[in-house]
Design a protein around this motif. Structure first.
Motif, PDB file in Angstrom:
ATOM      1  N   GLN A  12       0.834  -1.204   0.000  1.00  0.00           N
ATOM      2  CA  GLN A  12       0.000   0.000   0.000  1.00  0.00           C
ATOM      3  C   GLN A  12       0.868   1.253   0.000  1.00  0.00           C
ATOM      4  O   GLN A  12       0.566   2.228  -0.692  1.00  0.00           O
ATOM      5  CB  GLN A  12      -0.942   0.013   1.209  1.00  0.00           C
ATOM      6  N   PHE A  13       1.968   1.230   0.770  1.00  0.00           N
ATOM      7  CA  PHE A  13       2.875   2.380   0.806  1.00  0.00           C
ATOM      8  C   PHE A  13       3.519   2.602  -0.555  1.00  0.00           C
ATOM      9  O   PHE A  13       3.613   3.729  -1.032  1.00  0.00           O
ATOM     10  CB  PHE A  13       3.949   2.207   1.884  1.00  0.00           C
ATOM     11  N   LYS A  14       3.970   1.526  -1.192  1.00  0.00           N
ATOM     12  CA  LYS A  14       4.578   1.644  -2.521  1.00  0.00           C
ATOM     13  C   LYS A  14       3.593   2.254  -3.519  1.00  0.00           C
ATOM     14  O   LYS A  14       3.958   3.111  -4.313  1.00  0.00           O
ATOM     15  CB  LYS A  14       5.056   0.276  -3.020  1.00  0.00           C
ATOM     16  N   LEU A  15       2.357   1.785  -3.475  1.00  0.00           N
ATOM     17  CA  LEU A  15       1.336   2.322  -4.364  1.00  0.00           C
ATOM     18  C   LEU A  15       1.074   3.790  -4.060  1.00  0.00           C
ATOM     19  O   LEU A  15       0.977   4.621  -4.969  1.00  0.00           O
ATOM     20  CB  LEU A  15       0.043   1.511  -4.238  1.00  0.00           C
ATOM     21  N   TRP A  16       0.988   4.117  -2.786  1.00  0.00           N
ATOM     22  CA  TRP A  16       0.768   5.507  -2.365  1.00  0.00           C
ATOM     23  C   TRP A  16       1.908   6.386  -2.871  1.00  0.00           C
ATOM     24  O   TRP A  16       1.682   7.443  -3.446  1.00  0.00           O
ATOM     25  CB  TRP A  16       0.666   5.574  -0.839  1.00  0.00           C
ATOM     26  N   LEU A  17       3.156   5.930  -2.656  1.00  0.00           N
ATOM     27  CA  LEU A  17       4.323   6.706  -3.088  1.00  0.00           C
ATOM     28  C   LEU A  17       4.374   6.826  -4.608  1.00  0.00           C
ATOM     29  O   LEU A  17       4.630   7.907  -5.148  1.00  0.00           O
ATOM     30  CB  LEU A  17       5.609   6.066  -2.562  1.00  0.00           C
ATOM     31  N   ALA A  18       4.102   5.736  -5.305  1.00  0.00           N
ATOM     32  CA  ALA A  18       4.162   5.732  -6.772  1.00  0.00           C
ATOM     33  C   ALA A  18       3.183   6.720  -7.390  1.00  0.00           C
ATOM     34  O   ALA A  18       3.455   7.286  -8.445  1.00  0.00           O
ATOM     35  CB  ALA A  18       3.902   4.328  -7.306  1.00  0.00           C
ATOM     36  N   THR A  19       2.042   6.927  -6.743  1.00  0.00           N
ATOM     37  CA  THR A  19       1.035   7.834  -7.302  1.00  0.00           C
ATOM     38  C   THR A  19       1.211   9.277  -6.861  1.00  0.00           C
ATOM     39  O   THR A  19       0.501  10.151  -7.358  1.00  0.00           O
ATOM     40  CB  THR A  19      -0.388   7.361  -6.938  1.00  0.00           C
ATOM     41  N   ARG A  20       2.156   9.554  -5.955  1.00  0.00           N
ATOM     42  CA  ARG A  20       2.279  10.909  -5.422  1.00  0.00           C
ATOM     43  C   ARG A  20       3.667  11.551  -5.543  1.00  0.00           C
ATOM     44  O   ARG A  20       3.798  12.739  -5.362  1.00  0.00           O
ATOM     45  CB  ARG A  20       1.859  10.923  -3.953  1.00  0.00           C
ATOM     46  N   TRP A  21       4.693  10.768  -5.858  1.00  0.00           N
ATOM     47  CA  TRP A  21       6.038  11.318  -5.787  1.00  0.00           C
ATOM     48  C   TRP A  21       6.278  12.427  -6.806  1.00  0.00           C
ATOM     49  O   TRP A  21       7.013  13.381  -6.528  1.00  0.00           O
ATOM     50  CB  TRP A  21       7.102  10.216  -5.900  1.00  0.00           C
ATOM     51  N   VAL A  22       5.670  12.361  -7.970  1.00  0.00           N
ATOM     52  CA  VAL A  22       5.897  13.396  -8.984  1.00  0.00           C
ATOM     53  C   VAL A  22       5.294  14.725  -8.530  1.00  0.00           C
ATOM     54  O   VAL A  22       5.922  15.777  -8.676  1.00  0.00           O
ATOM     55  CB  VAL A  22       5.341  12.958 -10.357  1.00  0.00           C
ATOM     56  N   VAL A  23       4.105  14.685  -7.966  1.00  0.00           N
ATOM     57  CA  VAL A  23       3.487  15.904  -7.431  1.00  0.00           C
ATOM     58  C   VAL A  23       4.351  16.456  -6.294  1.00  0.00           C
ATOM     59  O   VAL A  23       4.585  17.666  -6.213  1.00  0.00           O
ATOM     60  CB  VAL A  23       2.048  15.621  -6.941  1.00  0.00           C
TER      61      VAL A  23
END
Length: 195
Positions: free
Chosen positions: A6-17
């Motif tokens: 879940q953390f990986k998914l969360w990070l993957a969807t937010r790191w660019v922003v």
């Protein structure tokens, strides 16, 4: 294990922003830092927000990973979401922060890996565009941001009397090794996928 996923998914969807936001905050600090930092150190500092701006162009909507996998790797997943995170958040941000600390505490020549990494990255984007005869995600900032910032930094630091040719060679060598490791890891993954 599920929380890690879940953390990986969360990070993957937010790191660019997050990269875009952090770049804006770091750039807002430049007027204050300009009065406290010598020019070589300020230029090294600018490499992290510069990379973050590049990453916004390159990775918004997972553009670069999808482009590389479809166009360059023939539909095979040579780049994974995890590898993109490791390279961009883990390696690049850490490299630039390390270069800033090295330049601050050991001398500006010790931070030269940051601009040389930008040059190597820019040349890679330009080379891919020339070979493929098309745009690739990250090309615009590689040309308009990376090359000018990196070349100015290398020139300014090169004028410092204590900076040696060996420090330039180490910076360039480190940048080439970093990119070679990234290319080798992708090639190894592709080889595994082809088995």
């Amino acid at each position: 294990m599920q929380r890690l996923t879940q953390f990986k998914l969360w990070l993957a969807t937010r790191w660019v922003v997050a990269a875009g936001f952090m770049a804006a905050v770091m750039l807002a600090l430049v007027p204050v830092l300009e009065s406290a930092f010598a020019l070589p150190l300020l230029l090294i500092f600018l490499h992290n927000p510069g990379y973050m701006i590049h990453q916004v162009e390159e990775h918004t909507g997972d553009r670069f990973r999808r482009f590389a996998n479809v166009v360059m790797f023939g539909g095979r997943e040579g780049l994974t979401t995890a590898s993109v995170l490791v390279v961009n958040v883990g390696a690049v941000w850490t490299l630039n922060l390390g270069a800033l600390y090295a330049a601050a505490f050991a001398g500006p020549g010790y931070g030269l890996i940051a601009p040389y990494a930008m040059v190597v990255n820019a040349v890679t984007h330009i080379g891919a565009a020339a070979r493929l005869r098309r745009y690739n995600p990250g090309l615009v900032t590689a040309i308009l941001l990376f090359l000018p910032l990196a070349l100015v930094t290398i020139t300014v630091i090169g004028r410092e009397p204590e900076v040696s040719l060996a420090e330039h060679a180490a910076g360039l060598g480190g940048a080439l090794i970093l990119h070679a490791v990234i290319i080798a890891s992708v090639a190894l993954r592709l080889r595994r996928l082809d088995r």
